[in-house]
Design a protein around this motif. Structure first.
Motif, PDB file in Angstrom:
ATOM      1  N   SER A 122     -16.871   8.409  17.290  1.00 52.60           N
ATOM      2  CA  SER A 122     -16.404   9.715  17.749  1.00 52.60           C
ATOM      3  C   SER A 122     -14.886   9.712  17.952  1.00 52.60           C
ATOM      4  O   SER A 122     -14.199  10.676  17.599  1.00 52.60           O
ATOM      5  N   LEU A 123     -14.374   8.635  18.527  1.00 53.62           N
ATOM      6  CA  LEU A 123     -12.924   8.496  18.705  1.00 53.62           C
ATOM      7  C   LEU A 123     -12.211   8.581  17.357  1.00 53.62           C
ATOM      8  O   LEU A 123     -11.212   9.298  17.211  1.00 53.62           O
ATOM      9  N   VAL A 124     -12.727   7.859  16.379  1.00 58.95           N
ATOM     10  CA  VAL A 124     -12.114   7.836  15.048  1.00 58.95           C
ATOM     11  C   VAL A 124     -12.186   9.206  14.390  1.00 58.95           C
ATOM     12  O   VAL A 124     -11.174   9.750  13.930  1.00 58.95           O
ATOM     13  N   LYS A 125     -13.381   9.786  14.354  1.00 57.15           N
ATOM     14  CA  LYS A 125     -13.594  11.048  13.639  1.00 57.15           C
ATOM     15  C   LYS A 125     -12.828  12.213  14.263  1.00 57.15           C
ATOM     16  O   LYS A 125     -12.209  13.023  13.555  1.00 57.15           O
ATOM     17  N   ASN A 126     -12.842  12.303  15.594  1.00 53.19           N
ATOM     18  CA  ASN A 126     -12.307  13.481  16.272  1.00 53.19           C
ATOM     19  C   ASN A 126     -10.840  13.377  16.671  1.00 53.19           C
ATOM     20  O   ASN A 126     -10.203  14.405  16.929  1.00 53.19           O
ATOM     21  N   HIS A 127     -10.294  12.151  16.708  1.00 56.48           N
ATOM     22  CA  HIS A 127      -8.931  12.015  17.203  1.00 56.48           C
ATOM     23  C   HIS A 127      -7.985  11.195  16.311  1.00 56.48           C
ATOM     24  O   HIS A 127      -6.767  11.366  16.399  1.00 56.48           O
ATOM     25  N   LEU A 128      -8.521  10.304  15.486  1.00 58.09           N
ATOM     26  CA  LEU A 128      -7.651   9.419  14.715  1.00 58.09           C
ATOM     27  C   LEU A 128      -7.582   9.777  13.232  1.00 58.09           C
ATOM     28  O   LEU A 128      -6.522   9.642  12.610  1.00 58.09           O
ATOM     29  N   VAL A 129      -8.692  10.218  12.661  1.00 60.28           N
ATOM     30  CA  VAL A 129      -8.690  10.621  11.247  1.00 60.28           C
ATOM     31  C   VAL A 129      -7.738  11.799  11.054  1.00 60.28           C
ATOM     32  O   VAL A 129      -7.748  12.761  11.816  1.00 60.28           O
ATOM     33  N   GLY A 130      -6.906  11.701  10.037  1.00 60.62           N
ATOM     34  CA  GLY A 130      -5.936  12.749   9.750  1.00 60.62           C
ATOM     35  C   GLY A 130      -4.577  12.505  10.359  1.00 60.62           C
ATOM     36  O   GLY A 130      -3.602  13.156   9.984  1.00 60.62           O
ATOM     37  N   SER A 131      -4.485  11.562  11.313  1.00 60.16           N
ATOM     38  CA  SER A 131      -3.177  11.235  11.887  1.00 60.16           C
ATOM     39  C   SER A 131      -2.369  10.425  10.884  1.00 60.16           C
ATOM     40  O   SER A 131      -2.910   9.806   9.969  1.00 60.16           O
ATOM     41  N   LYS A 132      -1.065  10.439  11.057  1.00 63.61           N
ATOM     42  CA  LYS A 132      -0.154   9.722  10.152  1.00 63.61           C
ATOM     43  C   LYS A 132       0.056   8.313  10.688  1.00 63.61           C
ATOM     44  O   LYS A 132       0.529   8.127  11.808  1.00 63.61           O
ATOM     45  N   PHE A 133      -0.315   7.328   9.890  1.00 63.21           N
ATOM     46  CA  PHE A 133      -0.168   5.943  10.323  1.00 63.21           C
ATOM     47  C   PHE A 133       1.311   5.604  10.462  1.00 63.21           C
ATOM     48  O   PHE A 133       2.130   6.001   9.628  1.00 63.21           O
ATOM     49  N   ASP A 134       1.653   4.892  11.508  1.00 63.91           N
ATOM     50  CA  ASP A 134       3.042   4.506  11.729  1.00 63.91           C
ATOM     51  C   ASP A 134       3.545   3.634  10.582  1.00 63.91           C
ATOM     52  O   ASP A 134       2.795   2.844  10.010  1.00 63.91           O
ATOM     53  N   ASP A 135       4.815   3.777  10.246  1.00 67.43           N
ATOM     54  CA  ASP A 135       5.387   3.058   9.110  1.00 67.43           C
ATOM     55  C   ASP A 135       5.778   1.636   9.515  1.00 67.43           C
ATOM     56  O   ASP A 135       6.954   1.284   9.582  1.00 67.43           O
ATOM     57  N   TYR A 136       4.746   0.815   9.757  1.00 64.67           N
ATOM     58  CA  TYR A 136       4.992  -0.562  10.176  1.00 64.67           C
ATOM     59  C   TYR A 136       5.568  -1.395   9.036  1.00 64.67           C
ATOM     60  O   TYR A 136       5.285  -1.159   7.864  1.00 64.67           O
ATOM     61  N   THR A 137       6.356  -2.373   9.408  1.00 55.81           N
ATOM     62  CA  THR A 137       6.844  -3.371   8.461  1.00 55.81           C
ATOM     63  C   THR A 137       6.312  -4.718   8.915  1.00 55.81           C
ATOM     64  O   THR A 137       6.663  -5.211   9.988  1.00 55.81           O
ATOM     65  N   PHE A 138       5.433  -5.309   8.111  1.00 58.84           N
ATOM     66  CA  PHE A 138       4.832  -6.593   8.456  1.00 58.84           C
ATOM     67  C   PHE A 138       5.512  -7.729   7.693  1.00 58.84           C
ATOM     68  O   PHE A 138       5.953  -7.555   6.560  1.00 58.84           O
ATOM     69  N   LYS A 139       5.577  -8.885   8.311  1.00 56.83           N
ATOM     70  CA  LYS A 139       6.074 -10.083   7.642  1.00 56.83           C
ATOM     71  C   LYS A 139       4.913 -10.719   6.879  1.00 56.83           C
ATOM     72  O   LYS A 139       3.811 -10.818   7.397  1.00 56.83           O
ATOM     73  N   SER A 140       5.173 -11.123   5.633  1.00 54.88           N
ATOM     74  CA  SER A 140       4.121 -11.738   4.832  1.00 54.88           C
ATOM     75  C   SER A 140       4.350 -13.240   4.725  1.00 54.88           C
ATOM     76  O   SER A 140       5.445 -13.743   4.964  1.00 54.88           O
ATOM     77  N   VAL A 141       3.291 -13.951   4.353  1.00 54.91           N
ATOM     78  CA  VAL A 141       3.375 -15.410   4.292  1.00 54.91           C
ATOM     79  C   VAL A 141       4.287 -15.895   3.175  1.00 54.91           C
ATOM     80  O   VAL A 141       4.716 -17.051   3.183  1.00 54.91           O
ATOM     81  N   ASN A 142       4.576 -15.044   2.205  1.00 57.42           N
ATOM     82  CA  ASN A 142       5.490 -15.450   1.130  1.00 57.42           C
ATOM     83  C   ASN A 142       6.937 -15.078   1.431  1.00 57.42           C
ATOM     84  O   ASN A 142       7.783 -15.040   0.543  1.00 57.42           O
TER      85      ASN A 142
END
Length: 233
Positions: free
Chosen positions: A59-79
């Protein structure tokens, strides 16, 4: 025909995916709703009601999180290269782990096979809540189609991702994003593998679960896109 299609999408699309008027960041959606969710879910899990706990998460996902814009994270990769989400430009599947937790038997092999099969249409990213030192060995188990990344509280610029993802929805958690970085779906956990299950069988069980989730993800992604197009006409 166009009116019939619009009606169908309105009926079956999540309500939060329908609203195109205002962009809501995923981190803001989490911040606004996680406290109430935690309070309710803690109560039902203490009572041993696993089914209701899962229903609360859905319910949390369907009613409040779906459709939101994911933050533009920058992750460090192992390479040693950085992975910035906005640079990917296609639907993205992100799954989070930690190296101190045992990954489901056959799960890495299943993800490797999925990444090969879906490589043209989906970017696979694995994020470990850990340090680079702890990632050296486990990172080599994933194939080159998967971007293996890590984030940790001790690293500069990782605090937001850690607090928003790790310390709210936990892990393992899978995030399904469309090419515009909108949340299409979120799933937690995997499949229970019985003891002494042969490795090949375990891989097939994991593959079937993730393949079903990815198929559902692509269908929901297309529905969201069609709805957005129709709303602009």
């Amino acid at each position: 025909m166009r009116l019939i299609l619009l009606f169908f999408l309105i009926v079956f699309a999540p309500q939060s995916a329908i609203s195109q008027e205002k962009t809501i960041l995923f981190s803001d959606a989490i911040k606004s709703n996680i406290k109430k969710y935690n309070k309710e879910s803690d109560k039902v899990y203490q009572n041993g009601d696993i089914e209701k706990g899962q229903a609360l998460f859905d319910s949390l996902v369907k009613n409040h999180l779906v459709g939101s814009k994911f933050d533009d994270y920058t992750f460090k990769s192992v390479n040693s290269k950085k992975v910035k989400l906005s640079k990917i430009g296609k639907p993205t599947f992100i799954i989070t782990y930690s190296s101190w937790c045992v990954i489901n038997k056959g799960e890495i092999a299943a993800l490797n096979k999925l990444a090969r099969n879906y490589n043209d249409s989906i970017q696979f990213i694995v994020v470990f809540w850990d340090t680079k030192q702890n990632m050296k060995k486990i990172g080599r188990q994933f194939n080159g189609k998967i971007k293996v990344c890590y984030a940790n509280e001790s690293y500069k610029n990782d605090a937001t991702a850690v607090s928003t993802l790790k310390h709210t929805l936990g892990f393992p958690t899978s995030y399904f994003l469309n090419s515009d970085m909108e949340v299409v779906d979120i799933k937690r956990g995997g499949i229970a593998i019985p003891p002494r299950t042969p490795s090949r069988k375990a891989m097939e069980m994991n593959y079937a679960l993730f393949d079903e989730r990815l198929t559902d993800f692509m269908q929901k992604k297309d529905q969201m896109h069609q709805l957005a197009v129709l709303s602009q006409d």
